[in-house]
Scaffold this motif. Structure first.
Motif, short mmCIF file in Angstrom:
data_model
loop_
_atom_site.label_atom_id
_atom_site.label_comp_id
_atom_site.label_asym_id
_atom_site.label_seq_id
_atom_site.Cartn_x
_atom_site.Cartn_y
_atom_site.Cartn_z
N MET A 111 -11.16 -0.86 6.29
CA MET A 111 -11.92 -1.62 5.28
C MET A 111 -12.24 -2.99 5.84
N SER A 112 -13.48 -3.44 5.76
CA SER A 112 -13.84 -4.73 6.30
C SER A 112 -14.16 -5.69 5.17
N ALA A 113 -13.91 -6.96 5.43
CA ALA A 113 -14.25 -7.97 4.43
C ALA A 113 -15.74 -8.00 4.19
N ALA A 114 -16.53 -7.72 5.26
CA ALA A 114 -17.99 -7.75 5.15
C ALA A 114 -18.49 -6.66 4.20
N ALA A 115 -17.79 -5.49 4.21
CA ALA A 115 -18.23 -4.38 3.37
C ALA A 115 -17.83 -4.58 1.91
N HIS A 116 -16.94 -5.50 1.64
CA HIS A 116 -16.46 -5.75 0.29
C HIS A 116 -16.55 -7.26 0.02
N ALA A 117 -17.77 -7.71 -0.23
CA ALA A 117 -18.01 -9.15 -0.33
C ALA A 117 -17.28 -9.79 -1.49
N GLU A 118 -16.88 -8.99 -2.51
CA GLU A 118 -16.22 -9.57 -3.68
C GLU A 118 -14.71 -9.36 -3.65
N THR A 119 -14.17 -9.08 -2.48
CA THR A 119 -12.73 -8.91 -2.36
C THR A 119 -12.13 -10.02 -1.52
N LEU A 120 -10.84 -10.17 -1.64
CA LEU A 120 -10.05 -11.00 -0.73
C LEU A 120 -9.08 -10.04 -0.06
N VAL A 121 -9.28 -9.79 1.24
CA VAL A 121 -8.46 -8.84 1.96
C VAL A 121 -7.35 -9.60 2.69
N VAL A 122 -6.12 -9.35 2.29
CA VAL A 122 -4.95 -10.06 2.80
C VAL A 122 -4.13 -9.13 3.68
N LEU A 123 -3.68 -9.63 4.81
CA LEU A 123 -2.82 -8.88 5.71
C LEU A 123 -1.36 -9.21 5.45
N VAL A 124 -0.50 -8.20 5.56
CA VAL A 124 0.95 -8.40 5.48
C VAL A 124 1.59 -7.53 6.55
N ALA A 125 2.55 -8.10 7.29
CA ALA A 125 3.24 -7.35 8.33
C ALA A 125 4.18 -6.33 7.70
N SER A 126 4.21 -5.14 8.27
CA SER A 126 5.04 -4.06 7.71
C SER A 126 6.53 -4.32 7.87
N SER A 127 6.90 -5.27 8.73
CA SER A 127 8.31 -5.56 8.98
C SER A 127 8.88 -6.62 8.04
N VAL A 128 8.07 -7.14 7.14
CA VAL A 128 8.52 -8.21 6.24
C VAL A 128 9.35 -7.62 5.10
N ASP A 129 10.42 -8.32 4.73
CA ASP A 129 11.35 -7.85 3.69
C ASP A 129 11.27 -8.72 2.44
N MET A 130 11.93 -8.25 1.40
CA MET A 130 12.07 -9.05 0.18
C MET A 130 12.92 -10.29 0.45
N PRO A 131 12.54 -11.40 -0.21
CA PRO A 131 11.61 -11.50 -1.32
C PRO A 131 10.14 -11.66 -0.91
N MET A 132 9.87 -11.69 0.40
CA MET A 132 8.49 -11.91 0.83
C MET A 132 7.60 -10.71 0.54
N ALA A 133 8.14 -9.49 0.72
CA ALA A 133 7.32 -8.31 0.50
C ALA A 133 8.18 -7.10 0.17
N ASP A 134 7.80 -6.39 -0.88
CA ASP A 134 8.40 -5.11 -1.24
C ASP A 134 7.42 -4.03 -0.77
N ILE A 135 7.69 -3.49 0.41
CA ILE A 135 6.78 -2.51 1.02
C ILE A 135 7.42 -1.13 0.94
N ARG A 136 6.70 -0.22 0.29
CA ARG A 136 7.16 1.17 0.18
C ARG A 136 5.99 2.10 0.45
N ASP A 137 6.23 3.10 1.31
CA ASP A 137 5.19 4.06 1.67
C ASP A 137 3.93 3.37 2.20
N GLY A 138 4.16 2.28 2.95
CA GLY A 138 3.05 1.58 3.58
C GLY A 138 2.21 0.73 2.66
#
Length: 225
Positions: free
Chosen positions: A1-28
């Motif tokens: 998914m590209s930001a250009a293709a979705h002009a009305e979105t804010l696409v945020v990246l998060v590293a998969s190795s980040v843990d709580m409380p920074m990120a609750d990542i389940r099933d990707g």
């Protein structure tokens, strides 16, 4: 998914190795945590729909450079390769050095020179690199929680961990037989903005200024303390 293709979105990246409380990542997917709260707050200010991409740490730079995402937050320029735009510093972060009670308590970072230090694969630790030079001996694991568990099991005597993660894990009952932590660094981190993003840096900075002024950043953090 590209930001250009979705002009009305804010696409945020998060590293998969980040843990709580920074990120609750389940099933990707990102289900909660500071990164989700911060992304939602920024998206509201920018009047955009939030889209989150969870990627391995080493794929973040490429996704940002190619314009497949707009921003990557809680970073510093020296932690990330490539040419990106950067917001104002605004998000507090501290790294702590934990030492097991079975080892001598260090009074400065230099006291652990030459000893293995638990670190997270793909993460940069410029303060430790500057302080220890060739004496910075990394012992990489996949995540901060894995690092803390390795420490708790007595498999390593020193680790470096984000203060927010350390505080959160202590709050939910992860017992650690450690000396009082030594602060390695404290700073205000930023968001890297893709140079191919359709959202001007000035708009993102304006949204951040509003969030800081309203006390929203501290409120997000306090939700996990």
């Amino acid at each position: 998914m590209s930001a250009a293709a979705h002009a009305e979105t804010l696409v945020v990246l998060v590293a998969s190795s980040v843990d709580m409380p920074m990120a609750d990542i389940r099933d990707g997917k990102l289900h909660g945590g500071v990164h989700l709260d911060l992304g939602q707050a920024l998206a509201r200010k920018l009047h955009r729909e939030l889209v989150v991409q969870v990627l391995p740490r080493k794929r973040l730079e490429g996704a940002l450079a190619a314009g497949r995402a707009d921003i990557l937050c809680t970073y510093q320029p020296e932690w990330l390769e490539g040419k990106h735009a950067w917001t104002q510093p605004f998000f507090p972060q501290s790294d702590l050095l934990l030492t097991a009670l079975s080892a001598a308590r260090p009074h400065t970072v230099a006291d652990v020179r030459g000893q293995p230090i638990g670190t997270v694969l793909g993460f940069a630790y410029p303060e430790l690199e500057r302080a220890l030079g060739a004496g910075f001996v990394r012992s990489d694991v996949a995540s901060s929680v894995a690092n803390l568990q390795k420490f708790r099991l007595g498999r390593i005597r020193h680790i470096v961990v984000d203060k927010a993660i350390y505080d959160y894990q202590a709050r939910i009952g992860m017992g650690l037989n450690a000396h009082p932590p030594l602060v390695v660094m404290h700073q205000l981190t930023r968001c890297a903005v893709s140079t191919r993003s359709k959202i001007p840096l000035s708009e993102i900075d304006g949204a951040i200024t509003q969030l800081v002024r309203e006390g929203a950043i501290q409120k997000i953090l306090s939700n996990y303390q």
